[in-house]
Each structure stands twice: as C-alpha cells, then as structure tokens.
Design a protein around this motif. Structure first.
Motif, PDB file in Angstrom:
ATOM      1  N   MET A 123       0.493  -1.246   0.111  1.00 29.46           N
ATOM      2  CA  MET A 123      -0.027   0.000  -0.162  1.00 29.46           C
ATOM      3  C   MET A 123       0.953   1.223  -0.073  1.00 29.46           C
ATOM      4  O   MET A 123       0.353   2.365  -0.424  1.00 29.46           O
ATOM      5  CB  MET A 123      -0.880   0.057   1.240  1.00 29.46           C
ATOM      6  CG  MET A 123      -2.166  -1.101   1.042  1.00 29.46           C
ATOM      7  SD  MET A 123      -3.090  -1.124   2.473  1.00 29.46           S
ATOM      8  CE  MET A 123      -3.599  -2.722   2.480  1.00 29.46           C
ATOM      9  N   LYS A 124       2.245   1.123   0.356  1.00 27.96           N
ATOM     10  CA  LYS A 124       3.073   2.207   0.521  1.00 27.96           C
ATOM     11  C   LYS A 124       3.723   2.336  -0.945  1.00 27.96           C
ATOM     12  O   LYS A 124       4.478   3.272  -1.087  1.00 27.96           O
ATOM     13  CB  LYS A 124       3.861   2.113   1.577  1.00 27.96           C
ATOM     14  CG  LYS A 124       3.202   2.315   3.093  1.00 27.96           C
ATOM     15  CD  LYS A 124       4.097   2.115   4.165  1.00 27.96           C
ATOM     16  CE  LYS A 124       3.301   1.913   5.362  1.00 27.96           C
ATOM     17  NZ  LYS A 124       3.841   1.143   6.415  1.00 27.96           N
ATOM     18  N   HIS A 125       3.669   1.477  -1.479  1.00 30.15           N
ATOM     19  CA  HIS A 125       4.436   1.521  -3.096  1.00 30.15           C
ATOM     20  C   HIS A 125       3.642   2.200  -4.027  1.00 30.15           C
ATOM     21  O   HIS A 125       2.466   2.439  -4.061  1.00 30.15           O
ATOM     22  CB  HIS A 125       4.469  -0.057  -3.490  1.00 30.15           C
ATOM     23  CG  HIS A 125       5.619  -0.157  -4.434  1.00 30.15           C
ATOM     24  ND1 HIS A 125       4.938   0.065  -5.873  1.00 30.15           N
ATOM     25  CD2 HIS A 125       6.946  -0.622  -4.694  1.00 30.15           C
ATOM     26  CE1 HIS A 125       5.855  -0.270  -6.814  1.00 30.15           C
ATOM     27  NE2 HIS A 125       7.317  -0.637  -5.943  1.00 30.15           N
ATOM     28  N   PRO A 126       4.548   3.051  -4.798  1.00 28.86           N
ATOM     29  CA  PRO A 126       3.852   3.814  -5.787  1.00 28.86           C
ATOM     30  C   PRO A 126       2.520   3.065  -6.786  1.00 28.86           C
ATOM     31  O   PRO A 126       1.710   3.882  -7.015  1.00 28.86           O
ATOM     32  CB  PRO A 126       4.973   4.240  -6.607  1.00 28.86           C
ATOM     33  CG  PRO A 126       6.215   4.229  -5.819  1.00 28.86           C
ATOM     34  CD  PRO A 126       5.971   2.913  -4.897  1.00 28.86           C
ATOM     35  N   CYS A 127       2.790   1.749  -6.988  1.00 30.57           N
ATOM     36  CA  CYS A 127       1.990   1.015  -7.655  1.00 30.57           C
ATOM     37  C   CYS A 127       0.681   0.632  -7.004  1.00 30.57           C
ATOM     38  O   CYS A 127      -0.468   0.355  -7.452  1.00 30.57           O
ATOM     39  CB  CYS A 127       2.557  -0.292  -8.291  1.00 30.57           C
ATOM     40  SG  CYS A 127       3.986   0.262  -9.472  1.00 30.57           S
TER      41      CYS A 127
END
Length: 162
Positions: A123-127
């Motif tokens: 959820m913290k990843h750009p994707c």
C-alpha cells in the motif's frame, strides 16, 4: 484461475508454492511463464513477520530452491540476485494461501501475519495494493473467521463451484 480477467490482465504476479494441504499452484506457475508474465514467490524470514516476494526466472528455477523447516521451497537467505517485487514495479496480483476464509473476504492464515504485513508494504508502494485472490477448497469457506485490525481483507476467493 487462468481464465480469470484479473489474471489475464496482470503482468507481475506473486503466488505461493503450495504445501500438500493447499490448492496446488505448480500448473498456475507454469502458465505464468507460458503467458510471458513475471512470477514472484514468497521468502519468509523466520522469527519475524517479514516476507519478500522474489522473482523466479522460470518454472524450472523452482528446482534450485531450498526447503525450509516448514517444508516450503523458497530462495535461500544468501540468494541476493533475485528482484524483490516492491524494489521494482510492484505487483498486479497476489494469489494467497490460507487455512480458512469467509465470504466477506476475511482470511485465516497460519498466524504469523506475513501476508498482512506484506500488503501493508504494498500500500506504500507507488503502484499501490495489488488485487488479491485466495485459492481455496470449498471446505475452507466458513461462515466467519476471526480477524484483527491488522488483517487485510482479500479481494476475491476462488474455490470449486464458487
């Protein structure tokens, strides 16, 4: 599974290497490579709830994996050459194991929180968070399973006759 629209549109897929009491995933893994998709598998860190999804180079690559004390094949700790999904382009889809599921998308795992912790990292990843599909036997579908505030619901559960 392989006709599922989310599977068809996904390019980067994480999938568990099944234990004997789980839905068998080897044929799905072979199809991931046949379709030219990228395949990632879990590497669990013992004595923690940390898990990474590491890239497999081919279906045959599974034969090079080490067997853990849990009887699960996974890349060894000193295997540093593999891409970790969140260090690259993230994931489009994660196939998830579990012991029990309810129709609200709640999942009962094996109690360590590996997948919930990993999904929080996604959820913290750009994707963003990948779509999640649990693979289950009909007998694993329950009226309800116990959940805590740390449990991340699954988007969809696939089982016979669902």
């Amino acid at each position: 599974v392989i006709d599922h629209p989310k599977y068809q549109e996904s390019k980067r897929i994480a999938i568990f290497l099944s234990m004997p009491d789980e839905v068998q995933t080897e044929e799905i893994i072979k199809d991931i490579f046949k379709q030219g998709k990228e395949c990632f598998i879990p590497r669990y860190k013992p004595q923690s709830n940390h898990m990474d999804m590491l890239k497999l180079s081919s279906a045959e690559d599974m034969s090079s994996l080490a067997l853990t004390s849990w009887n699960i094949l996974q890349p060894s700790d000193d295997d540093t050459a593999r891409e970790e999904a969140l260090a690259g382009g993230g994931l489009d889809l994660i196939f998830m194991p579990g012991l029990g599921f309810d129709k609200k998308g709640n999942r009962l795992g094996r109690g360590k929180g590996y997948y919930d912790t990993y999904l929080e990292r996604c959820m913290k990843h750009p994707c963003g968070k990948p779509y999640t599909i649990a693979l289950a036997f009909r007998e694993q579908i329950c009226e309800s399973v116990p959940v805590t505030e740390n449990d991340v619901p699954i988007d969809e559960i696939l089982y016979e006759d669902c």
